[in-house]
Design a protein around this motif. Structure first.
Motif, PDB file in Angstrom:
ATOM      1  N   LYS B  14       0.816  -1.223   0.000  1.00 42.52           N
ATOM      2  CA  LYS B  14       0.000   0.000   0.000  1.00 42.52           C
ATOM      3  C   LYS B  14       0.846   1.269   0.000  1.00 42.52           C
ATOM      4  CE  LYS B  14      -4.106   1.834   2.307  1.00 42.52           C
ATOM      5  NZ  LYS B  14      -5.068   1.648   1.215  1.00 42.52           N
ATOM      6  N   PHE B  15       1.969   1.208   0.717  1.00 37.04           N
ATOM      7  CA  PHE B  15       2.759   2.442   0.874  1.00 37.04           C
ATOM      8  C   PHE B  15       4.144   2.343   0.228  1.00 37.04           C
ATOM      9  CE2 PHE B  15      -0.252   2.128   4.417  1.00 37.04           C
ATOM     10  CZ  PHE B  15      -0.969   3.291   4.212  1.00 37.04           C
ATOM     11  N   LEU B  36      -3.124  10.426   8.445  1.00 39.23           N
ATOM     12  CA  LEU B  36      -4.130  10.028   7.454  1.00 39.23           C
ATOM     13  C   LEU B  36      -3.818   8.650   6.888  1.00 39.23           C
ATOM     14  CD1 LEU B  36      -4.727  13.320   5.407  1.00 39.23           C
ATOM     15  CD2 LEU B  36      -6.221  12.283   7.114  1.00 39.23           C
ATOM     16  N   PHE B  39      -5.010   6.019   9.210  1.00 38.50           N
ATOM     17  CA  PHE B  39      -6.459   5.752   9.066  1.00 38.50           C
ATOM     18  C   PHE B  39      -6.716   4.842   7.862  1.00 38.50           C
ATOM     19  CE2 PHE B  39      -7.579  10.089  11.110  1.00 38.50           C
ATOM     20  CZ  PHE B  39      -7.454   9.539  12.373  1.00 38.50           C
ATOM     21  N   ASP B  40      -5.993   5.118   6.797  1.00 40.02           N
ATOM     22  CA  ASP B  40      -6.153   4.334   5.574  1.00 40.02           C
ATOM     23  C   ASP B  40      -5.711   2.883   5.811  1.00 40.02           C
ATOM     24  OD1 ASP B  40      -7.093   4.478   3.006  1.00 40.02           O
ATOM     25  OD2 ASP B  40      -5.165   4.990   2.108  1.00 40.02           O
ATOM     26  N   ILE B  42      -5.692   1.313   8.727  1.00 46.75           N
ATOM     27  CA  ILE B  42      -6.653   0.659   9.624  1.00 46.75           C
ATOM     28  C   ILE B  42      -7.886   0.186   8.851  1.00 46.75           C
ATOM     29  CG2 ILE B  42      -8.261   1.081  11.546  1.00 46.75           C
ATOM     30  CD1 ILE B  42      -6.025   2.780  12.813  1.00 46.75           C
ATOM     31  N   PHE B  43      -8.289   0.985   7.877  1.00 50.30           N
ATOM     32  CA  PHE B  43      -9.439   0.607   7.028  1.00 50.30           C
ATOM     33  C   PHE B  43      -9.160  -0.748   6.367  1.00 50.30           C
ATOM     34  CE2 PHE B  43     -11.727   0.767   2.912  1.00 50.30           C
ATOM     35  CZ  PHE B  43     -13.010   1.053   3.351  1.00 50.30           C
ATOM     36  N   ASP B  44      -7.947  -0.912   5.846  1.00 49.11           N
ATOM     37  CA  ASP B  44      -7.581  -2.182   5.201  1.00 49.11           C
ATOM     38  C   ASP B  44      -7.408  -3.305   6.225  1.00 49.11           C
ATOM     39  OD1 ASP B  44      -7.698  -0.847   2.870  1.00 49.11           O
ATOM     40  OD2 ASP B  44      -5.586  -1.050   2.327  1.00 49.11           O
ATOM     41  N   GLU B  46      -9.040  -3.658   8.946  1.00 41.28           N
ATOM     42  CA  GLU B  46     -10.392  -4.117   9.306  1.00 41.28           C
ATOM     43  C   GLU B  46     -10.909  -5.134   8.282  1.00 41.28           C
ATOM     44  OE1 GLU B  46     -12.539  -0.632  11.893  1.00 41.28           O
ATOM     45  OE2 GLU B  46     -12.580  -0.392   9.713  1.00 41.28           O
ATOM     46  N   SER B  47     -10.626  -4.859   7.013  1.00 41.81           N
ATOM     47  CA  SER B  47     -11.105  -5.777   5.961  1.00 41.81           C
ATOM     48  C   SER B  47     -10.334  -7.088   5.997  1.00 41.81           C
ATOM     49  CB  SER B  47     -10.924  -5.143   4.580  1.00 41.81           C
ATOM     50  OG  SER B  47     -11.588  -3.928   4.502  1.00 41.81           O
TER      51      SER B  47
END
Lengths: 411, 80
Positions: B14-15, B36, B39-40, B42-44, B46-47
Protein backbone atom coordinates in the motif's frame (compact mmCIF):
# COMPACT_ATOMS: atom_id res chain seq x y z
CA UNK A 1 1.46 49.21 -7.55
CA UNK A 2 3.48 46.44 -9.15
CA UNK A 3 3.33 45.24 -12.73
CA UNK A 4 2.46 41.54 -12.91
CA UNK A 5 4.84 39.30 -14.82
CA UNK A 6 4.10 35.78 -16.00
CA UNK A 7 7.26 33.73 -15.61
CA UNK A 8 6.06 30.17 -15.99
CA UNK A 9 3.22 28.02 -17.19
CA UNK A 10 2.28 24.40 -17.12
CA UNK A 11 -0.51 22.32 -18.61
CA UNK A 12 -2.15 18.92 -18.42
CA UNK A 13 -4.13 18.33 -21.60
CA UNK A 14 -5.39 15.61 -23.94
CA UNK A 15 -2.21 16.22 -25.99
CA UNK A 16 0.08 15.75 -23.01
CA UNK A 17 1.86 18.15 -20.69
CA UNK A 18 4.13 20.05 -23.08
CA UNK A 19 2.75 23.60 -23.58
CA UNK A 20 4.32 23.90 -27.06
CA UNK A 21 2.77 20.65 -28.31
CA UNK A 22 -0.51 21.70 -26.70
CA UNK A 23 -0.47 25.05 -28.51
CA UNK A 24 0.37 23.42 -31.83
CA UNK A 25 -2.62 21.10 -31.43
CA UNK A 26 -4.86 24.11 -30.77
CA UNK A 27 -3.42 26.11 -33.70
CA UNK A 28 -3.97 23.13 -35.99
CA UNK A 29 -7.48 22.38 -34.66
CA UNK A 30 -6.42 18.90 -33.69
CA UNK A 31 -9.60 17.92 -31.88
CA UNK A 32 -9.57 15.88 -28.67
CA UNK A 33 -13.32 15.40 -28.88
CA UNK A 34 -14.46 11.79 -29.03
CA UNK A 35 -17.47 9.57 -28.36
CA UNK A 36 -18.01 8.72 -24.71
CA UNK A 37 -19.89 5.62 -25.70
CA UNK A 38 -16.60 4.15 -26.95
CA UNK A 39 -15.45 3.96 -23.33
CA UNK A 40 -16.12 0.80 -21.37
CA UNK A 41 -16.48 2.50 -17.99
CA UNK A 42 -19.97 3.98 -18.42
CA UNK A 43 -22.92 4.15 -18.53
CA UNK A 44 -22.29 7.26 -20.60
CA UNK A 45 -24.80 9.44 -22.41
CA UNK A 46 -24.63 9.41 -26.19
CA UNK A 47 -22.58 12.57 -26.24
CA UNK A 48 -19.03 13.56 -27.15
CA UNK A 49 -16.39 14.75 -24.66
CA UNK A 50 -12.69 15.62 -24.62
CA UNK A 51 -10.81 13.62 -22.02
CA UNK A 52 -7.21 12.81 -21.21
CA UNK A 53 -6.03 9.30 -21.89
CA UNK A 54 -2.27 9.45 -21.66
CA UNK A 55 -2.00 10.74 -18.09
CA UNK A 56 -0.51 8.06 -15.86
CA UNK A 57 -0.68 9.08 -12.18
CA UNK A 58 2.13 6.67 -11.32
CA UNK A 59 4.51 8.71 -13.48
CA UNK A 60 4.07 11.58 -11.01
CA UNK A 61 3.04 10.22 -7.61
CA UNK A 62 3.69 7.39 -5.16
CA UNK A 63 0.86 5.06 -4.18
CA UNK A 64 0.89 6.67 -0.77
CA UNK A 65 0.44 10.15 -2.26
CA UNK A 66 -2.32 8.92 -4.55
CA UNK A 67 -4.44 7.84 -1.58
CA UNK A 68 -5.36 11.51 -1.04
CA UNK A 69 -5.17 12.76 -4.62
CA UNK A 70 -8.31 13.04 -6.67
CA UNK A 71 -7.73 13.25 -10.42
CA UNK A 72 -8.25 17.02 -10.22
CA UNK A 73 -5.52 17.38 -7.58
CA UNK A 74 -3.21 15.21 -9.68
CA UNK A 75 -3.69 17.45 -12.73
CA UNK A 76 -3.23 20.60 -10.64
CA UNK A 77 -0.03 19.37 -9.02
CA UNK A 78 1.53 18.29 -12.30
CA UNK A 79 0.66 21.55 -14.07
CA UNK A 80 1.83 23.73 -11.17
CA UNK A 81 5.10 21.80 -10.90
CA UNK A 82 5.73 22.44 -14.61
CA UNK A 83 4.97 26.14 -14.20
CA UNK A 84 7.36 26.48 -11.26
CA UNK A 85 10.03 24.54 -13.10
CA UNK A 86 9.67 26.81 -16.13
CA UNK A 87 9.91 29.86 -13.88
CA UNK A 88 13.01 28.34 -12.28
CA UNK A 89 11.54 29.46 -8.97
CA UNK A 90 13.36 27.45 -6.39
CA UNK A 91 12.46 27.68 -2.75
CA UNK A 92 15.81 29.05 -1.61
CA UNK A 93 15.30 32.20 -3.71
CA UNK A 94 11.86 32.97 -2.35
CA UNK A 95 10.42 34.55 0.76
CA UNK A 96 7.82 31.83 1.27
CA UNK A 97 5.60 34.12 3.34
CA UNK A 98 5.23 36.29 0.24
CA UNK A 99 4.19 33.37 -1.97
CA UNK A 100 0.71 31.89 -2.34
CA UNK A 101 -1.58 29.68 -4.38
CA UNK A 102 -4.94 30.54 -5.95
CA UNK A 103 -6.88 27.80 -7.72
CA UNK A 104 -10.10 27.89 -9.68
CA UNK A 105 -12.29 24.83 -10.05
CA UNK A 106 -15.94 24.34 -10.90
CA UNK A 107 -16.80 20.88 -9.68
CA UNK A 108 -13.76 20.15 -7.52
CA UNK A 109 -13.10 16.49 -6.94
CA UNK A 110 -16.03 15.11 -8.91
CA UNK A 111 -14.49 11.66 -9.33
CA UNK A 112 -13.98 11.06 -5.63
CA UNK A 113 -17.52 12.16 -4.86
CA UNK A 114 -19.01 9.93 -7.54
CA UNK A 115 -17.01 6.95 -6.28
CA UNK A 116 -18.20 7.61 -2.73
CA UNK A 117 -21.86 7.84 -3.69
CA UNK A 118 -21.52 4.72 -5.81
CA UNK A 119 -20.10 2.86 -2.86
CA UNK A 120 -22.77 4.18 -0.47
CA UNK A 121 -25.90 3.92 -2.60
CA UNK A 122 -25.20 1.37 -5.31
CA UNK A 123 -23.04 -1.02 -3.31
CA UNK A 124 -24.88 -0.27 -0.06
CA UNK A 125 -21.54 0.05 1.70
CA UNK A 126 -21.49 1.70 5.09
CA UNK A 127 -17.69 1.57 5.22
CA UNK A 128 -16.54 4.52 3.16
CA UNK A 129 -12.89 5.15 2.50
CA UNK A 130 -11.37 7.10 5.40
CA UNK A 131 -9.69 9.64 3.14
CA UNK A 132 -12.88 10.49 1.24
CA UNK A 133 -13.24 13.95 2.79
CA UNK A 134 -9.66 15.24 2.50
CA UNK A 135 -9.31 13.94 -1.04
CA UNK A 136 -12.65 15.26 -2.26
CA UNK A 137 -12.80 18.68 -0.62
CA UNK A 138 -12.97 21.43 -3.24
CA UNK A 139 -9.78 23.10 -1.97
CA UNK A 140 -7.74 19.89 -1.99
CA UNK A 141 -5.75 20.82 -5.10
CA UNK A 142 -4.66 24.17 -3.66
CA UNK A 143 -3.77 22.53 -0.36
CA UNK A 144 -1.56 19.96 -2.06
CA UNK A 145 0.25 22.67 -4.02
CA UNK A 146 1.07 24.77 -0.94
CA UNK A 147 2.21 21.71 0.99
CA UNK A 148 4.51 20.75 -1.85
CA UNK A 149 5.85 24.27 -2.40
CA UNK A 150 5.92 25.20 1.30
CA UNK A 151 4.42 28.58 0.44
CA UNK A 152 2.91 30.14 3.55
CA UNK A 153 1.11 33.11 1.97
CA UNK A 154 -2.53 33.06 0.84
CA UNK A 155 -4.10 29.79 -0.29
CA UNK A 156 -7.60 30.21 -1.70
CA UNK A 157 -9.86 28.22 -4.00
CA UNK A 158 -12.32 30.10 -6.19
CA UNK A 159 -15.49 28.33 -7.24
CA UNK A 160 -17.54 30.38 -9.71
CA UNK A 161 -18.38 27.78 -12.34
CA UNK A 162 -16.88 28.61 -15.75
CA UNK A 163 -15.18 31.80 -14.53
CA UNK A 164 -13.43 30.17 -11.54
CA UNK A 165 -9.89 30.19 -12.85
CA UNK A 166 -10.13 33.63 -14.47
CA UNK A 167 -10.98 34.89 -11.01
CA UNK A 168 -8.25 32.85 -9.34
CA UNK A 169 -5.66 34.23 -11.76
CA UNK A 170 -7.04 37.76 -11.71
CA UNK A 171 -7.18 37.90 -7.92
CA UNK A 172 -3.67 36.44 -7.70
CA UNK A 173 -2.49 39.20 -10.03
CA UNK A 174 -4.14 41.77 -7.76
CA UNK A 175 -2.40 40.29 -4.74
CA UNK A 176 0.87 40.98 -6.51
CA UNK A 177 -0.18 44.33 -7.90
CA UNK A 178 -0.97 45.65 -4.42
CA UNK A 179 2.24 44.31 -2.93
CA UNK A 180 0.59 41.65 -0.78
CA UNK A 181 2.50 38.83 -2.46
CA UNK A 182 5.63 38.67 -4.55
CA UNK A 183 4.93 35.37 -6.30
CA UNK A 184 1.70 33.45 -6.83
CA UNK A 185 0.98 30.11 -8.42
CA UNK A 186 -2.46 30.50 -9.99
CA UNK A 187 -4.52 28.47 -12.36
CA UNK A 188 -7.46 26.19 -12.80
CA UNK A 189 -8.37 22.57 -12.99
CA UNK A 190 -11.31 20.38 -13.84
CA UNK A 191 -11.68 16.61 -13.89
CA UNK A 192 -15.36 15.91 -14.37
CA UNK A 193 -15.57 13.25 -17.05
CA UNK A 194 -17.59 10.84 -14.91
CA UNK A 195 -20.85 9.17 -15.91
CA UNK A 196 -23.16 10.81 -13.37
CA UNK A 197 -21.70 14.28 -14.08
CA UNK A 198 -22.09 13.82 -17.83
CA UNK A 199 -25.66 12.60 -17.45
CA UNK A 200 -26.45 15.64 -15.26
CA UNK A 201 -25.05 18.00 -17.91
CA UNK A 202 -26.92 16.11 -20.59
CA UNK A 203 -30.15 16.55 -18.61
CA UNK A 204 -29.67 20.32 -18.78
CA UNK A 205 -29.79 20.04 -22.62
CA UNK A 206 -26.49 21.86 -23.01
CA UNK A 207 -24.26 19.15 -24.46
CA UNK A 208 -23.55 19.04 -28.19
CA UNK A 209 -25.09 16.26 -30.23
CA UNK A 210 -22.60 13.92 -31.89
CA UNK A 211 -21.78 15.23 -35.36
CA UNK A 212 -23.11 12.55 -37.75
CA UNK A 213 -20.09 12.79 -40.05
CA UNK A 214 -17.27 13.23 -37.56
CA UNK A 215 -17.63 13.07 -33.79
CA UNK A 216 -14.53 15.26 -33.37
CA UNK A 217 -16.41 18.13 -35.06
CA UNK A 218 -19.37 18.08 -32.67
CA UNK A 219 -18.67 21.40 -30.93
CA UNK A 220 -19.27 24.35 -33.31
CA UNK A 221 -18.90 27.69 -31.54
CA UNK A 222 -20.56 30.65 -33.29
CA UNK A 223 -21.84 28.41 -36.10
CA UNK A 224 -25.48 28.44 -37.14
CA UNK A 225 -25.60 24.66 -36.80
CA UNK A 226 -24.14 24.57 -33.27
CA UNK A 227 -25.89 22.22 -30.87
CA UNK A 228 -24.13 22.80 -27.58
CA UNK A 229 -20.91 22.40 -25.69
CA UNK A 230 -18.53 19.52 -25.17
CA UNK A 231 -17.06 18.95 -21.72
CA UNK A 232 -13.31 18.57 -21.29
CA UNK A 233 -10.78 18.03 -18.54
CA UNK A 234 -7.30 19.23 -17.67
CA UNK A 235 -5.38 21.97 -15.90
CA UNK A 236 -3.25 25.01 -16.59
CA UNK A 237 -1.20 26.89 -14.02
CA UNK A 238 0.95 30.01 -14.08
CA UNK A 239 3.65 31.57 -12.01
CA UNK A 240 2.84 35.25 -11.54
CA UNK A 241 5.38 37.60 -10.02
CA UNK A 242 5.91 41.21 -9.21
CA UNK A 243 7.86 42.60 -12.16
CA UNK A 244 10.85 43.72 -10.08
CA UNK A 245 10.85 40.42 -8.17
CA UNK A 246 11.10 38.48 -11.43
CA UNK A 247 13.81 40.77 -12.75
CA UNK A 248 15.85 40.68 -9.56
CA UNK A 249 16.08 36.90 -9.61
CA UNK A 250 16.84 36.88 -13.34
CA UNK A 251 13.61 35.14 -14.40
CA UNK A 252 12.50 35.32 -18.01
CA UNK A 253 9.30 37.36 -18.27
CA UNK A 254 6.97 35.65 -20.74
CA UNK A 255 4.01 38.05 -20.68
CA UNK A 256 2.33 40.66 -18.55
CA UNK A 257 -1.06 40.36 -16.89
CA UNK A 258 -2.43 43.76 -17.57
CA UNK A 259 -6.03 43.80 -16.49
CA UNK A 260 -8.81 41.85 -14.87
CA UNK A 261 -12.44 42.28 -13.98
CA UNK A 262 -15.01 40.11 -12.36
CA UNK A 263 -18.62 41.25 -12.49
CA UNK A 264 -22.11 39.84 -12.10
CA UNK A 265 -25.02 39.71 -14.51
CA UNK A 266 -27.48 39.45 -11.63
CA UNK A 267 -30.16 38.32 -14.07
CA UNK A 268 -30.56 34.55 -14.28
CA UNK A 269 -29.03 31.34 -12.99
CA UNK A 270 -27.91 30.12 -16.42
CA UNK A 271 -29.04 32.61 -19.10
CA UNK A 272 -26.23 34.95 -20.19
CA UNK A 273 -26.65 38.69 -20.50
CA UNK A 274 -25.25 41.03 -23.17
CA UNK A 275 -25.16 43.90 -20.69
CA UNK A 276 -23.43 41.75 -18.07
CA UNK A 277 -20.76 40.48 -20.43
CA UNK A 278 -20.17 43.92 -21.92
CA UNK A 279 -19.85 45.34 -18.42
CA UNK A 280 -17.15 42.77 -17.59
CA UNK A 281 -15.13 43.49 -20.74
CA UNK A 282 -15.36 47.27 -20.20
CA UNK A 283 -14.29 46.88 -16.58
CA UNK A 284 -11.28 44.78 -17.60
CA UNK A 285 -10.28 47.37 -20.23
CA UNK A 286 -10.53 50.10 -17.60
CA UNK A 287 -8.46 48.03 -15.18
CA UNK A 288 -5.81 47.56 -17.87
CA UNK A 289 -6.00 51.27 -18.76
CA UNK A 290 -6.53 50.35 -22.42
CA UNK A 291 -8.87 51.55 -25.15
CA UNK A 292 -10.99 48.91 -26.93
CA UNK A 293 -9.12 49.41 -30.22
CA UNK A 294 -5.86 48.40 -28.54
CA UNK A 295 -7.05 44.81 -28.07
CA UNK A 296 -5.76 42.67 -30.95
CA UNK A 297 -7.26 39.27 -30.15
CA UNK A 298 -10.06 37.83 -28.05
CA UNK A 299 -10.11 34.25 -26.90
CA UNK A 300 -13.86 34.02 -26.52
CA UNK A 301 -15.82 32.04 -23.97
CA UNK A 302 -17.54 30.56 -27.07
CA UNK A 303 -19.07 27.44 -25.58
CA UNK A 304 -21.05 26.39 -28.64
CA UNK A 305 -24.43 26.78 -26.91
CA UNK A 306 -27.16 28.76 -28.60
CA UNK A 307 -27.44 31.23 -25.76
CA UNK A 308 -23.79 31.91 -25.02
CA UNK A 309 -22.42 32.50 -28.47
CA UNK A 310 -24.97 35.00 -29.74
CA UNK A 311 -24.88 36.83 -26.41
CA UNK A 312 -21.09 37.01 -26.36
CA UNK A 313 -20.89 38.15 -29.99
CA UNK A 314 -23.39 40.93 -29.28
CA UNK A 315 -21.48 41.96 -26.16
CA UNK A 316 -18.18 42.08 -28.09
CA UNK A 317 -19.78 44.22 -30.81
CA UNK A 318 -21.22 46.52 -28.17
CA UNK A 319 -17.88 47.02 -26.39
CA UNK A 320 -15.60 47.19 -29.44
CA UNK A 321 -17.91 48.97 -31.90
CA UNK A 322 -16.41 49.32 -35.38
CA UNK A 323 -13.14 47.75 -34.16
CA UNK A 324 -15.02 44.44 -33.81
CA UNK A 325 -15.02 44.11 -37.62
CA UNK A 326 -11.23 43.67 -37.64
CA UNK A 327 -10.62 42.21 -34.19
CA UNK A 328 -9.71 38.50 -34.46
CA UNK A 329 -11.87 36.32 -32.22
CA UNK A 330 -11.75 32.59 -31.71
CA UNK A 331 -13.11 29.98 -29.38
CA UNK A 332 -10.80 27.05 -28.85
CA UNK A 333 -13.37 25.02 -26.91
CA UNK A 334 -14.27 23.29 -30.17
CA UNK A 335 -11.11 21.20 -29.84
CA UNK A 336 -10.28 21.03 -26.09
CA UNK A 337 -13.82 21.08 -24.78
CA UNK A 338 -15.18 23.15 -21.93
CA UNK A 339 -13.15 22.73 -18.75
CA UNK A 340 -15.58 24.78 -16.65
CA UNK A 341 -13.47 25.91 -13.69
CA UNK A 342 -10.29 25.12 -15.59
CA UNK A 343 -11.39 26.72 -18.86
CA UNK A 344 -10.15 30.26 -18.24
CA UNK A 345 -6.70 29.03 -17.25
CA UNK A 346 -6.33 26.76 -20.27
CA UNK A 347 -7.55 29.52 -22.57
CA UNK A 348 -5.27 32.10 -20.94
CA UNK A 349 -2.37 29.80 -21.73
CA UNK A 350 -3.47 29.72 -25.38
CA UNK A 351 -3.83 33.51 -25.30
CA UNK A 352 -0.39 34.09 -23.77
CA UNK A 353 1.29 31.74 -26.21
CA UNK A 354 -0.53 33.48 -29.07
CA UNK A 355 0.80 36.82 -27.84
CA UNK A 356 4.28 35.40 -27.62
CA UNK A 357 4.23 33.66 -30.98
CA UNK A 358 2.25 36.29 -32.94
CA UNK A 359 -0.20 33.68 -34.15
CA UNK A 360 -3.78 33.16 -32.99
CA UNK A 361 -5.79 29.94 -33.23
CA UNK A 362 -8.92 29.41 -35.32
CA UNK A 363 -12.39 28.43 -34.19
CA UNK A 364 -12.69 24.88 -35.43
CA UNK A 365 -15.90 23.61 -37.03
CA UNK A 366 -17.26 27.09 -37.70
CA UNK A 367 -19.05 25.94 -40.82
CA UNK A 368 -21.67 28.66 -41.19
CA UNK A 369 -21.26 31.85 -39.19
CA UNK A 370 -24.53 32.49 -37.38
CA UNK A 371 -25.83 35.92 -38.50
CA UNK A 372 -26.29 36.68 -34.80
CA UNK A 373 -22.62 35.87 -34.16
CA UNK A 374 -20.95 38.08 -36.76
CA UNK A 375 -17.40 38.97 -35.68
CA UNK A 376 -13.93 38.80 -37.23
CA UNK A 377 -13.74 35.04 -36.64
CA UNK A 378 -10.43 33.29 -37.20
CA UNK A 379 -11.63 30.67 -39.65
CA UNK A 380 -10.20 27.28 -40.58
CA UNK A 381 -6.53 28.11 -40.05
CA UNK A 382 -4.53 29.97 -37.45
CA UNK A 383 -3.83 33.59 -38.30
CA UNK A 384 -0.51 35.38 -38.11
CA UNK A 385 -0.77 38.49 -35.95
CA UNK A 386 2.73 39.98 -35.96
CA UNK A 387 1.71 43.21 -34.24
CA UNK A 388 -0.37 41.60 -31.53
CA UNK A 389 0.26 43.55 -28.33
CA UNK A 390 -2.79 43.06 -26.09
CA UNK A 391 -5.25 40.16 -25.92
CA UNK A 392 -8.38 39.43 -23.92
CA UNK A 393 -9.64 36.13 -22.58
CA UNK A 394 -13.35 35.91 -21.73
CA UNK A 395 -15.11 33.63 -19.27
CA UNK A 396 -18.81 33.82 -18.52
CA UNK A 397 -20.23 31.49 -15.92
CA UNK A 398 -23.49 29.96 -14.87
CA UNK A 399 -24.58 32.01 -11.91
CA UNK A 400 -23.89 35.17 -13.88
CA UNK A 401 -20.26 35.60 -12.85
CA UNK A 402 -17.93 37.01 -15.48
CA UNK A 403 -14.15 36.90 -15.43
CA UNK A 404 -12.18 38.79 -18.08
CA UNK A 405 -8.38 38.81 -18.25
CA UNK A 406 -6.21 41.06 -20.40
CA UNK A 407 -2.60 40.19 -21.13
CA UNK A 408 0.21 42.03 -22.89
CA UNK A 409 3.06 40.72 -24.99
CA UNK A 410 6.54 41.38 -23.71
CA UNK A 411 8.64 43.06 -26.40
CA UNK B 1 -2.55 -16.20 9.83
CA UNK B 2 0.80 -14.71 10.80
CA UNK B 3 -0.22 -11.22 11.81
CA UNK B 4 3.19 -9.59 11.33
CA UNK B 5 3.74 -11.15 7.90
CA UNK B 6 0.27 -10.17 6.69
CA UNK B 7 0.66 -6.66 8.04
CA UNK B 8 4.10 -6.38 6.48
CA UNK B 9 2.66 -7.29 3.07
CA UNK B 10 -0.17 -4.82 3.52
CA UNK B 11 2.12 -1.92 4.40
CA UNK B 12 4.68 -2.83 1.75
CA UNK B 13 2.09 -2.96 -1.04
CA UNK B 14 0.00 0.00 0.00
CA UNK B 15 2.76 2.44 0.87
CA UNK B 16 5.62 1.10 -1.23
CA UNK B 17 7.85 0.47 1.79
CA UNK B 18 10.65 -2.14 1.63
CA UNK B 19 9.52 -5.23 3.56
CA UNK B 20 12.87 -5.38 5.34
CA UNK B 21 12.16 -1.99 6.93
CA UNK B 22 8.91 -3.22 8.44
CA UNK B 23 10.16 -4.80 11.65
CA UNK B 24 8.27 -4.78 14.96
CA UNK B 25 10.17 -1.88 16.55
CA UNK B 26 9.82 0.37 13.47
CA UNK B 27 7.52 3.33 14.06
CA UNK B 28 4.80 3.97 11.50
CA UNK B 29 6.06 7.53 11.32
CA UNK B 30 9.54 6.49 10.20
CA UNK B 31 7.94 4.23 7.58
CA UNK B 32 6.39 7.39 6.13
CA UNK B 33 2.84 6.88 7.39
CA UNK B 34 1.28 10.10 8.66
CA UNK B 35 -1.99 10.23 10.61
CA UNK B 36 -4.13 10.03 7.45
CA UNK B 37 -2.13 7.09 6.14
CA UNK B 38 -2.69 5.31 9.46
CA UNK B 39 -6.46 5.75 9.07
CA UNK B 40 -6.15 4.33 5.57
CA UNK B 41 -4.12 1.39 6.88
CA UNK B 42 -6.65 0.66 9.62
CA UNK B 43 -9.44 0.61 7.03
CA UNK B 44 -7.58 -2.18 5.20
CA UNK B 45 -6.70 -3.97 8.46
CA UNK B 46 -10.39 -4.12 9.31
CA UNK B 47 -11.10 -5.78 5.96
CA UNK B 48 -8.17 -8.18 5.93
CA UNK B 49 -8.39 -9.29 9.58
CA UNK B 50 -12.19 -9.05 9.78
CA UNK B 51 -12.19 -6.88 12.89
CA UNK B 52 -13.66 -3.56 13.96
CA UNK B 53 -11.20 -0.98 15.25
CA UNK B 54 -12.76 1.57 17.61
CA UNK B 55 -11.65 5.20 17.51
CA UNK B 56 -9.85 4.92 20.85
CA UNK B 57 -7.72 2.05 19.53
CA UNK B 58 -5.87 4.11 16.97
CA UNK B 59 -3.09 5.37 19.26
CA UNK B 60 -0.56 3.06 17.68
CA UNK B 61 3.06 4.05 17.24
CA UNK B 62 5.08 1.01 16.15
CA UNK B 63 4.49 -1.99 13.93
CA UNK B 64 4.47 -4.12 17.09
CA UNK B 65 1.64 -1.93 18.48
CA UNK B 66 -0.40 -2.67 15.38
CA UNK B 67 0.30 -6.41 15.58
CA UNK B 68 -0.71 -6.61 19.24
CA UNK B 69 -3.83 -4.52 18.60
CA UNK B 70 -4.87 -6.83 15.75
CA UNK B 71 -4.24 -10.00 17.78
CA UNK B 72 -6.11 -8.66 20.81
CA UNK B 73 -9.12 -7.50 18.77
CA UNK B 74 -9.25 -10.83 16.90
CA UNK B 75 -9.39 -12.57 20.28
CA UNK B 76 -11.97 -10.18 21.74
CA UNK B 77 -14.13 -10.26 18.62
CA UNK B 78 -13.94 -14.03 18.25
CA UNK B 79 -11.98 -13.97 15.00
CA UNK B 80 -8.80 -15.66 16.25
Amino acid sequence: MHRVAVTGWGVVSPWGNDPDIFQQAILNSHSAVRALEDRADGPWPNRPAAWIEQFNPRDHFTLSQLSTLDRASQFALVASRSALQMAAANRQQLNLEQCGVYVGTGMGSAGSMEATYHSFFAEQSRRLKPLTIPSSMANAAAAHIVIETQFTGPNVTFCSACASSAIAIGEAARKIRYGEASLMVAGGVEALIYPSVLHAWEALRTLAEPDPLSISRSCKPFSKNRTGMVLGEGAAFFVLEAWDHAQSRGAEILAELKGFASTSDSVHLTKPSVAGQAHAMCAALKDANLQPQEIGYINAHGTGTQANDSTEAAAIREVFGTHAATLPVSSTKAVHGHLLGGASALELLITLKSLRDGRVPPTANLDQIDPECVLDHVLVQSRETPNLRYAMSNSFAFGGTSGVLIAAAVP
Amino acid sequence: MDTLETLRGLIADKFEVESAQIFPEASLDTLGLDSLAVFDLIFDIESVFDIKVANDEVKIVTVADVVSMIDRLRQEQGKA
